[in-house]
Write a protein that holds these residues in place. Structure first.
Motif, PDB file in Angstrom:
ATOM      1  N   VAL A 107      -6.993-104.138 -45.711  1.00 50.86           N
ATOM      2  CA  VAL A 107      -6.529-102.787 -45.388  1.00 50.86           C
ATOM      3  C   VAL A 107      -5.042-102.803 -45.052  1.00 50.86           C
ATOM      4  O   VAL A 107      -4.281-101.932 -45.498  1.00 50.86           O
ATOM      5  CB  VAL A 107      -7.363-102.190 -44.227  1.00 50.86           C
ATOM      6  CG1 VAL A 107      -6.749-100.912 -43.703  1.00 50.86           C
ATOM      7  CG2 VAL A 107      -8.794-101.952 -44.675  1.00 50.86           C
ATOM      8  N   ILE A 108      -4.594-103.786 -44.293  1.00 47.50           N
ATOM      9  CA  ILE A 108      -3.169-103.894 -43.947  1.00 47.50           C
ATOM     10  C   ILE A 108      -2.336-104.116 -45.198  1.00 47.50           C
ATOM     11  O   ILE A 108      -1.254-103.545 -45.335  1.00 47.50           O
ATOM     12  CB  ILE A 108      -2.950-105.034 -42.922  1.00 47.50           C
ATOM     13  CG1 ILE A 108      -3.472-104.611 -41.562  1.00 47.50           C
ATOM     14  CG2 ILE A 108      -1.484-105.413 -42.831  1.00 47.50           C
ATOM     15  CD1 ILE A 108      -3.456-105.712 -40.525  1.00 47.50           C
ATOM     16  N   VAL A 110      -2.919-103.011 -48.123  1.00 49.43           N
ATOM     17  CA  VAL A 110      -2.866-101.789 -48.924  1.00 49.43           C
ATOM     18  C   VAL A 110      -2.088-100.692 -48.211  1.00 49.43           C
ATOM     19  O   VAL A 110      -1.168-100.105 -48.779  1.00 49.43           O
ATOM     20  CB  VAL A 110      -4.298-101.301 -49.254  1.00 49.43           C
ATOM     21  CG1 VAL A 110      -4.267 -99.933 -49.900  1.00 49.43           C
ATOM     22  CG2 VAL A 110      -4.995-102.292 -50.148  1.00 49.43           C
ATOM     23  N   TYR A 111      -2.451-100.392 -46.952  1.00 53.12           N
ATOM     24  CA  TYR A 111      -1.818 -99.240 -46.333  1.00 53.12           C
ATOM     25  C   TYR A 111      -0.425 -99.478 -45.767  1.00 53.12           C
ATOM     26  O   TYR A 111       0.539 -98.992 -46.320  1.00 53.12           O
ATOM     27  CB  TYR A 111      -2.727 -98.589 -45.286  1.00 53.12           C
ATOM     28  CG  TYR A 111      -2.001 -97.502 -44.534  1.00 53.12           C
ATOM     29  CD1 TYR A 111      -1.545 -96.383 -45.204  1.00 53.12           C
ATOM     30  CD2 TYR A 111      -1.698 -97.640 -43.204  1.00 53.12           C
ATOM     31  CE1 TYR A 111      -0.824 -95.403 -44.536  1.00 53.12           C
ATOM     32  CE2 TYR A 111      -0.990 -96.665 -42.538  1.00 53.12           C
ATOM     33  CZ  TYR A 111      -0.561 -95.559 -43.208  1.00 53.12           C
ATOM     34  OH  TYR A 111       0.145 -94.609 -42.556  1.00 53.12           O
ATOM     35  N   PRO A 112      -0.238-100.176 -44.675  1.00 55.40           N
ATOM     36  CA  PRO A 112       1.133-100.205 -44.160  1.00 55.40           C
ATOM     37  C   PRO A 112       2.085-101.007 -45.043  1.00 55.40           C
ATOM     38  O   PRO A 112       3.220-100.596 -45.253  1.00 55.40           O
ATOM     39  CB  PRO A 112       1.021-100.832 -42.779  1.00 55.40           C
ATOM     40  CG  PRO A 112      -0.343-101.277 -42.590  1.00 55.40           C
ATOM     41  CD  PRO A 112      -1.145-100.858 -43.777  1.00 55.40           C
ATOM     42  N   THR A 115       2.616 -99.143 -48.612  1.00 58.39           N
ATOM     43  CA  THR A 115       3.243 -97.817 -48.634  1.00 58.39           C
ATOM     44  C   THR A 115       4.568 -97.754 -47.877  1.00 58.39           C
ATOM     45  O   THR A 115       5.465 -97.042 -48.293  1.00 58.39           O
ATOM     46  CB  THR A 115       2.284 -96.768 -48.034  1.00 58.39           C
ATOM     47  OG1 THR A 115       1.946 -97.141 -46.700  1.00 58.39           O
ATOM     48  CG2 THR A 115       1.020 -96.650 -48.865  1.00 58.39           C
ATOM     49  N   ASP A 116       4.686 -98.472 -46.788  1.00 60.42           N
ATOM     50  CA  ASP A 116       5.869 -98.355 -45.939  1.00 60.42           C
ATOM     51  C   ASP A 116       6.893 -99.466 -46.146  1.00 60.42           C
ATOM     52  O   ASP A 116       8.026 -99.346 -45.683  1.00 60.42           O
ATOM     53  CB  ASP A 116       5.464 -98.347 -44.459  1.00 60.42           C
ATOM     54  CG  ASP A 116       4.598 -97.154 -44.108  1.00 60.42           C
ATOM     55  OD1 ASP A 116       4.621 -96.162 -44.864  1.00 60.42           O
ATOM     56  OD2 ASP A 116       3.884 -97.218 -43.095  1.00 60.42           O
TER      57      ASP A 116
END
Length: 154
Positions: A107-108, A110-112, A115-116
Motif C-alpha cells: 500500500v505504501i 502504491v499510495y504515498p 503519487t507524492d
C-alpha cells in the motif's frame, strides 16, 4: 561448573547480544525511515522489507526478555511456564505482523510513494531500497551533490 552448563550460558549470552543488537539496528533503520515517510520529508529512502521487520520488533523483544529471564532470574521454572503460555500468542502475532507488514508495504509503494514522490535513480549496490523525492529536480540536485562530494574526497 560443568561444560554443558557453561556452553548453555555462553549460547544464551550470544543470543542476548545478537537479538539486542538486531532490535537496535532495525529500530534505528526502519523506524527513522518510517518516521520520515509519515512526516512527509522531501527526500526519503524506503525499502519494502523494513515494514514487516519493524512490526516484528515486539516478537524479538519478547524472545530477548525470555532468554534474559531464563538466564538471570532464580524463578526459572515459574517464568518458563508463563513464557511458554505466551509463546502461542507471540507466534500468532509474528505471523500476523509479517502478513500485515507485507500488505502495508504494498500500500505504501502504491499510495504515498507512487503519487507524492518521484523515484530517484540509484546506483547503490549496498542498499536494496530506493530513494524518493518530492520533485525530479531534488533527485538531480541530490545526485549532483553526492557526485561532487565524491570528487572532493579524492
Amino acid at each position: 561448573m560443568d561444560m554443558v552448563k557453561l556452553k548453555g550460558i555462553a549460547g544464551a549470552v550470544f543470543l542476548i547480544v545478537f537479538l539486542t543488537s538486531g532490535i537496535v539496528f532495525i529500530y534505528n533503520e526502519a523506524g527513522s525511515d518510517t518516521i520520515e515517510l509519515i512526516k512527509g520529508y522531501d527526500y526519503i529512502s524506503y525499502d519494502w522489507k523494513q515494514m514487516p521487520l519493524f512490526l516484528f520488533l515486539p516478537v524479538m523483544v519478547f524472545f530477548d526478555l525470555f532468554i534474559i529471564c531464563m538466564l538471570l532470574l532464580p524463578w526459572r521454572r515459574r517464568i518458563s511456564l508463563v513464557m511458554q503460555k505466551l509463546m502461542i500468542p507471540v507466534t500468532v502475532y509474528g505471523i500476523f505482523s509479517f502478513v500485515i507488514g507485507v500488505i502495508i508495504s504494498m500500500v505504501i509503494s502504491v499510495y504515498p510513494l507512487g503519487t507524492d514522490y518521484y523515484k530517484c535513480d540509484s546506483t547503490s549496490i549496498v542498499s536494496s531500497g530506493s530513494h524518493y523525492a518530492k520533485s525530479k529536480e531534488m533527485c538531480k540536485a541530490r545526485e549532483y551533490s553526492i557526485d561532487s562530494e565524491d570528487e572532493t574526497q579524492r
